[in-house]
Write a protein that holds these residues in place. Sequence first.
Motif, PDB file in Angstrom:
ATOM      1  N   ALA A 183       0.817  -1.211   0.000  1.00 45.57           N
ATOM      2  CA  ALA A 183       0.000   0.000   0.000  1.00 45.57           C
ATOM      3  C   ALA A 183       0.851   1.261   0.000  1.00 45.57           C
ATOM      4  O   ALA A 183       0.506   2.252  -0.635  1.00 45.57           O
ATOM      5  CB  ALA A 183      -0.934  -0.013   1.210  1.00 45.57           C
ATOM      6  N   ASN A 184       1.947   1.203   0.678  1.00 46.89           N
ATOM      7  CA  ASN A 184       2.731   2.424   0.850  1.00 46.89           C
ATOM      8  C   ASN A 184       3.858   2.599  -0.165  1.00 46.89           C
ATOM      9  O   ASN A 184       4.373   3.696  -0.313  1.00 46.89           O
ATOM     10  CB  ASN A 184       3.325   2.476   2.257  1.00 46.89           C
ATOM     11  CG  ASN A 184       2.262   2.751   3.313  1.00 46.89           C
ATOM     12  OD1 ASN A 184       1.147   3.148   3.003  1.00 46.89           O
ATOM     13  ND2 ASN A 184       2.612   2.512   4.564  1.00 46.89           N
ATOM     14  N   LEU A 190       4.631  -0.138  -3.059  1.00 42.41           N
ATOM     15  CA  LEU A 190       4.682  -0.927  -4.286  1.00 42.41           C
ATOM     16  C   LEU A 190       3.484  -0.720  -5.204  1.00 42.41           C
ATOM     17  O   LEU A 190       3.550  -1.073  -6.376  1.00 42.41           O
ATOM     18  CB  LEU A 190       4.814  -2.423  -3.934  1.00 42.41           C
ATOM     19  CG  LEU A 190       6.032  -2.772  -3.068  1.00 42.41           C
ATOM     20  CD1 LEU A 190       6.051  -4.254  -2.753  1.00 42.41           C
ATOM     21  CD2 LEU A 190       7.318  -2.337  -3.747  1.00 42.41           C
ATOM     22  N   ARG A 191       2.452  -0.189  -4.668  1.00 44.87           N
ATOM     23  CA  ARG A 191       1.277   0.053  -5.494  1.00 44.87           C
ATOM     24  C   ARG A 191       1.657   0.860  -6.722  1.00 44.87           C
ATOM     25  O   ARG A 191       2.363   1.867  -6.620  1.00 44.87           O
ATOM     26  CB  ARG A 191       0.242   0.847  -4.690  1.00 44.87           C
ATOM     27  CG  ARG A 191      -0.950   0.041  -4.231  1.00 44.87           C
ATOM     28  CD  ARG A 191      -1.745   0.848  -3.224  1.00 44.87           C
ATOM     29  NE  ARG A 191      -1.971   2.231  -3.665  1.00 44.87           N
ATOM     30  CZ  ARG A 191      -2.268   3.234  -2.842  1.00 44.87           C
ATOM     31  NH1 ARG A 191      -2.340   3.018  -1.554  1.00 44.87           N
ATOM     32  NH2 ARG A 191      -2.481   4.440  -3.316  1.00 44.87           N
ATOM     33  N   PRO A 192       1.196   0.434  -7.879  1.00 41.44           N
ATOM     34  CA  PRO A 192       1.611   1.134  -9.101  1.00 41.44           C
ATOM     35  C   PRO A 192       1.054   2.545  -9.212  1.00 41.44           C
ATOM     36  O   PRO A 192       1.624   3.376  -9.909  1.00 41.44           O
ATOM     37  CB  PRO A 192       1.057   0.240 -10.223  1.00 41.44           C
ATOM     38  CG  PRO A 192      -0.025  -0.555  -9.594  1.00 41.44           C
ATOM     39  CD  PRO A 192       0.356  -0.744  -8.162  1.00 41.44           C
ATOM     40  N   ASP A 193      -0.020   2.816  -8.531  1.00 37.40           N
ATOM     41  CA  ASP A 193      -0.646   4.134  -8.684  1.00 37.40           C
ATOM     42  C   ASP A 193      -0.122   5.157  -7.683  1.00 37.40           C
ATOM     43  O   ASP A 193      -0.695   6.237  -7.545  1.00 37.40           O
ATOM     44  CB  ASP A 193      -2.164   4.016  -8.540  1.00 37.40           C
ATOM     45  CG  ASP A 193      -2.572   3.444  -7.197  1.00 37.40           C
ATOM     46  OD1 ASP A 193      -1.769   2.681  -6.612  1.00 37.40           O
ATOM     47  OD2 ASP A 193      -3.674   3.747  -6.717  1.00 37.40           O
ATOM     48  N   LEU A 194       0.923   4.794  -7.003  1.00 35.50           N
ATOM     49  CA  LEU A 194       1.451   5.733  -6.020  1.00 35.50           C
ATOM     50  C   LEU A 194       2.148   6.901  -6.693  1.00 35.50           C
ATOM     51  O   LEU A 194       2.852   6.734  -7.686  1.00 35.50           O
ATOM     52  CB  LEU A 194       2.434   5.019  -5.079  1.00 35.50           C
ATOM     53  CG  LEU A 194       1.825   4.166  -3.987  1.00 35.50           C
ATOM     54  CD1 LEU A 194       2.926   3.554  -3.147  1.00 35.50           C
ATOM     55  CD2 LEU A 194       0.879   4.978  -3.127  1.00 35.50           C
ATOM     56  N   ALA A 233      -6.239   7.928   6.707  1.00 37.40           N
ATOM     57  CA  ALA A 233      -6.708   7.082   5.608  1.00 37.40           C
ATOM     58  C   ALA A 233      -7.763   7.805   4.791  1.00 37.40           C
ATOM     59  O   ALA A 233      -7.780   7.731   3.554  1.00 37.40           O
ATOM     60  CB  ALA A 233      -7.252   5.770   6.172  1.00 37.40           C
ATOM     61  N   ARG A 234      -8.635   8.506   5.490  1.00 38.60           N
ATOM     62  CA  ARG A 234      -9.671   9.239   4.762  1.00 38.60           C
ATOM     63  C   ARG A 234      -9.069  10.397   3.993  1.00 38.60           C
ATOM     64  O   ARG A 234      -9.515  10.738   2.895  1.00 38.60           O
ATOM     65  CB  ARG A 234     -10.736   9.728   5.739  1.00 38.60           C
ATOM     66  CG  ARG A 234     -11.625   8.617   6.251  1.00 38.60           C
ATOM     67  CD  ARG A 234     -12.614   9.111   7.254  1.00 38.60           C
ATOM     68  NE  ARG A 234     -13.460  10.188   6.731  1.00 38.60           N
ATOM     69  CZ  ARG A 234     -14.197  10.983   7.486  1.00 38.60           C
ATOM     70  NH1 ARG A 234     -14.176  10.844   8.791  1.00 38.60           N
ATOM     71  NH2 ARG A 234     -14.929  11.911   6.950  1.00 38.60           N
ATOM     72  N   MET A 235      -8.072  10.978   4.575  1.00 45.48           N
ATOM     73  CA  MET A 235      -7.398  12.058   3.866  1.00 45.48           C
ATOM     74  C   MET A 235      -6.704  11.505   2.630  1.00 45.48           C
ATOM     75  O   MET A 235      -6.710  12.128   1.563  1.00 45.48           O
ATOM     76  CB  MET A 235      -6.396  12.744   4.796  1.00 45.48           C
ATOM     77  CG  MET A 235      -7.046  13.519   5.921  1.00 45.48           C
ATOM     78  SD  MET A 235      -5.896  14.021   7.212  1.00 45.48           S
ATOM     79  CE  MET A 235      -5.004  15.317   6.369  1.00 45.48           C
ATOM     80  N   ALA A 236      -6.106  10.345   2.799  1.00 50.84           N
ATOM     81  CA  ALA A 236      -5.408   9.734   1.667  1.00 50.84           C
ATOM     82  C   ALA A 236      -6.374   9.426   0.536  1.00 50.84           C
ATOM     83  O   ALA A 236      -6.031   9.518  -0.649  1.00 50.84           O
ATOM     84  CB  ALA A 236      -4.683   8.474   2.130  1.00 50.84           C
ATOM     85  N   ARG A 269      -1.465   9.231  -2.895  1.00 55.06           N
ATOM     86  CA  ARG A 269      -0.784   9.467  -1.631  1.00 55.06           C
ATOM     87  C   ARG A 269      -1.290   8.486  -0.587  1.00 55.06           C
ATOM     88  O   ARG A 269      -2.472   8.124  -0.577  1.00 55.06           O
ATOM     89  CB  ARG A 269      -1.017  10.892  -1.155  1.00 55.06           C
ATOM     90  CG  ARG A 269      -0.501  11.942  -2.112  1.00 55.06           C
ATOM     91  CD  ARG A 269       1.003  11.844  -2.262  1.00 55.06           C
ATOM     92  NE  ARG A 269       1.548  12.926  -3.084  1.00 55.06           N
ATOM     93  CZ  ARG A 269       2.843  13.053  -3.353  1.00 55.06           C
ATOM     94  NH1 ARG A 269       3.720  12.169  -2.895  1.00 55.06           N
ATOM     95  NH2 ARG A 269       3.271  14.049  -4.112  1.00 55.06           N
ATOM     96  N   THR A 270      -0.414   8.112   0.301  1.00 58.74           N
ATOM     97  CA  THR A 270      -0.792   7.138   1.311  1.00 58.74           C
ATOM     98  C   THR A 270      -1.051   7.819   2.641  1.00 58.74           C
ATOM     99  O   THR A 270      -0.589   8.936   2.890  1.00 58.74           O
ATOM    100  CB  THR A 270       0.321   6.101   1.509  1.00 58.74           C
ATOM    101  OG1 THR A 270       1.446   6.735   2.135  1.00 58.74           O
ATOM    102  CG2 THR A 270       0.754   5.517   0.176  1.00 58.74           C
ATOM    103  N   ASP A 271      -1.770   7.099   3.458  1.00 63.60           N
ATOM    104  CA  ASP A 271      -2.050   7.647   4.786  1.00 63.60           C
ATOM    105  C   ASP A 271      -0.760   7.876   5.560  1.00 63.60           C
ATOM    106  O   ASP A 271      -0.601   8.871   6.263  1.00 63.60           O
ATOM    107  CB  ASP A 271      -3.000   6.728   5.553  1.00 63.60           C
ATOM    108  CG  ASP A 271      -2.505   5.302   5.627  1.00 63.60           C
ATOM    109  OD1 ASP A 271      -1.521   4.974   4.944  1.00 63.60           O
ATOM    110  OD2 ASP A 271      -3.102   4.501   6.369  1.00 63.60           O
ATOM    111  N   ASN A 272       0.145   6.941   5.418  1.00 65.94           N
ATOM    112  CA  ASN A 272       1.415   7.070   6.130  1.00 65.94           C
ATOM    113  C   ASN A 272       2.175   8.316   5.682  1.00 65.94           C
ATOM    114  O   ASN A 272       2.748   9.042   6.488  1.00 65.94           O
ATOM    115  CB  ASN A 272       2.262   5.832   5.880  1.00 65.94           C
ATOM    116  CG  ASN A 272       3.178   5.525   7.051  1.00 65.94           C
ATOM    117  OD1 ASN A 272       2.842   5.788   8.197  1.00 65.94           O
ATOM    118  ND2 ASN A 272       4.334   4.968   6.750  1.00 65.94           N
TER     119      ASN A 272
END
Length: 475
Positions: free
Chosen positions: A82-83, A85-89, A114-117, A123-126
């Motif tokens: 999620a943070n 490797l996701r291709p859409d990052l 998470a909701r902000m993300a 963008r990730t929550d982290n």
Amino acid sequence: MKSKSEEKMISKNSVDDSPYVEEGNSGGNVGGNGPLKKGPWTSTEDAILIDYVTKHGEGNWNAVQKCSGLARCGKSCRLRWANHLRPDLKKGAFTLEEERRIIELHVKMGNKWARMAAELPGRTDNEIKNYWNTRIKRRQRAGLPIYPPDICTQALNDNQHHENMDNFSSGDIQQSDFLSMNVFEIPQFNGMELNQQLYTPALLDIPASSLLDIPASSLLVEGLDSSYPSKSLLCTMHPSKDPRGPESMFYGVNAPIGGVLQGSSQYPNDGSMRIVQSFGFSAVYDHDSTSNHALSSSLIPGSHAIMNGNPSSSEPDWAMKLELPSLQTQMGSWGSPYSPLPSLESVDTLIQSPLTELTQSCSLSPRNSGLLDAVLYESQMKKNSKNSCQLTSPASTMPVDVLHTSSHELHEMEWEVYGDPISPFGHSSSSVFSEYTHMSGNSVDEPPSAETMPGLNIYVFGISELYTSYITPLC
DNA sequence: AACCGTTTCAACCGCACTCGT
DNA sequence: AACGAGTGCGGTTGAAACGGT
């Protein structure tokens, strides 16, 4: 029972001893029964995980270990994917637009990363969380309000169309509605009109003296030493806590803005809280500490301290869990006995975070308990409380002009620093304290008496409380 | 170059929720 | 209803990077 530090050691060792477990120790960690690796991911592990997700899709993360032999727990796999490797990052630094969006979202949502993300594609929550935390620290160091007033104003204005709605249910109010909720309760709540609210008759019900009777230092000490008799009104309001989402439950903070206390469980908490904090308003003071009823109350600028009752008592959850992560680690920065006159950062910290959290973390937090800083701090605070009691208690004995001068100086200081060197919005922002000045009008030049301008006293109290809190170490 | 303090960020942890059994 | 697995979320940690002296 293993201590956390022991677990950390184990975890650390597992990383240190075998940074490339799968290469160097392929046998033991493959197949799902070996010890799971922790620590940084290697490119090999990434490749395995990518391969797995390509074949099987996301989800069922615990199966990754079984199917691919990756010596990582499902949680770790999910996080890595999620943070990173996701291709859409979207890689790279946040754009200005994203930064602004984050601030806006945080005004509305709080620490709902998470909701902000979800509102920030790629963008990730982290990522957002890290960004926010570092931003808070920077702003605090700079003595700046967390929320640029223009953001607050904008957010409030965006929601102002709700202001005439007079009937709403508490049920499943989402955090995104916080501002709306604020507006419901604070008619015409925006930058200037908020100031006007300070002068509503309901707010003037409290004699200035009753406000000024609270030595700020005692309020500070109260958090450390709960023997101080006053109790925050808020401490009498027990939120009906919904443990998770409905952290949105309001616990009575913003009701006093309108001069009327609402049922404590009906309103979202941290959104309103944040707005209030953003403007430097925060607290309700129950000068009748024994009463439970919704007594007259007021909005008191910059007076978080007074909302803090005995930290060990039935404290409102919002006071226990505010929106400023890791603030307890910064106790030393504002309460440090090494700095005789706290910086604006200190003021900002006080404004932004209830003392309860600070003091709790100081005196109760396992992370701080026993630390020299905490001990020194507590000692210093108690010492200061004695001094301030001698000098300022009852606080009403402090000449109003002194208070006013201090508040004015504080305002000027804040004004000077508000040109945010960090925030892209700083240049366009007007100081929170400048609004106080607007509010007080010409009072800066001609300080009226406490008796004749109770509204002003509220203002004076709020700022001077802060000031008093901070000048006492000099005394 | 070495040291030290600060900042950033990846990763971990615990808790809580959801869902299937 | 109770339980457990899977998952999501927010807080925290610690190593690496960075910057200053």
